[in-house]
Design a protein around this motif. Structure first.
Motif, short mmCIF file in Angstrom:
data_model
loop_
_atom_site.label_atom_id
_atom_site.label_comp_id
_atom_site.label_asym_id
_atom_site.label_seq_id
_atom_site.Cartn_x
_atom_site.Cartn_y
_atom_site.Cartn_z
N SER A 15 95.86 109.95 118.03
CA SER A 15 95.26 108.85 118.78
C SER A 15 95.73 107.50 118.24
N ALA A 16 95.89 107.38 116.93
CA ALA A 16 96.40 106.14 116.35
C ALA A 16 97.83 105.90 116.81
N GLU A 17 98.64 106.94 116.85
CA GLU A 17 100.02 106.80 117.32
C GLU A 17 100.05 106.38 118.78
N LEU A 18 99.19 106.98 119.58
CA LEU A 18 99.14 106.65 121.00
C LEU A 18 98.73 105.19 121.20
N LEU A 19 97.74 104.74 120.47
CA LEU A 19 97.30 103.35 120.58
C LEU A 19 98.40 102.38 120.13
N MET A 20 99.09 102.72 119.07
CA MET A 20 100.19 101.88 118.59
C MET A 20 101.32 101.84 119.63
N ALA A 21 101.64 102.98 120.20
CA ALA A 21 102.70 103.03 121.22
C ALA A 21 102.31 102.18 122.43
N MET A 22 101.05 102.29 122.85
CA MET A 22 100.59 101.49 123.99
C MET A 22 100.64 100.01 123.65
N PHE A 23 100.24 99.65 122.45
CA PHE A 23 100.27 98.25 122.02
C PHE A 23 101.68 97.69 122.10
N PHE A 24 102.65 98.40 121.52
CA PHE A 24 104.03 97.91 121.54
C PHE A 24 104.61 97.89 122.95
N TRP A 25 104.22 98.85 123.79
CA TRP A 25 104.68 98.88 125.16
C TRP A 25 104.21 97.63 125.91
#
Length: 126
Positions: free
Chosen positions: A12-22
């Motif tokens: 979930s942390a990776e997903l949130l980080m990926a969404m943030f950078f996107w």
């Protein structure tokens, strides 16, 4: 059990980080794929949403197209005085606010009806 919790937390942390950078690097690119963006586009089509481009003379500065989070080419439409009717438009109004000559304005079917009624009422009172 703790291993699974840690895995889910990590994912979930990776997903949130990926969404943030996107979002940071592509603006509102997710609106092209998000169901909410699709629904907003359909509602705007039904509501008759458009950006009117002939309120004054366009100076072709391009600020409207630059600020549009959906990358709609408003500058070209404004050059020819054509209204911008695009299903990608979410009605944020950034282009209208960015225009230095106030060439652009936002309207819908309901707003047009209300404006006509107000004009009729002002004519009757004078």
């Amino acid at each position: 059990m703790i291993s699974k919790i840690e895995s889910y937390k990590y994912l979930s942390a990776e997903l949130l980080m990926a969404m943030f950078f996107w979002i940071v690097f592509t603006g509102r690119g997710y609106c092209y794929y998000c169901p909410l963006g699709t629904v907003l586009g359909l509602i705007s089509k039904i509501a008759g949403q458009k950006i009117t481009t002939n309120n004054s003379k366009c100076i072709q500065c391009g600020k409207c197209s630059e600020t549009c989070p959906m990358s709609i080419d408003i500058k070209s439409a404004a050059f020819y005085g054509k209204d911008v009717v695009d299903i990608r438009c979410v009605g944020c109004g950034h282009c209208v606010d960015a225009c230095p000559t106030k060439t652009l304005s936002y309207t819908t079917k309901v707003l047009s009806i209300l404006k006509k009624r107000a004009e009729k009422a002002s004519i009757m009172h004078t």
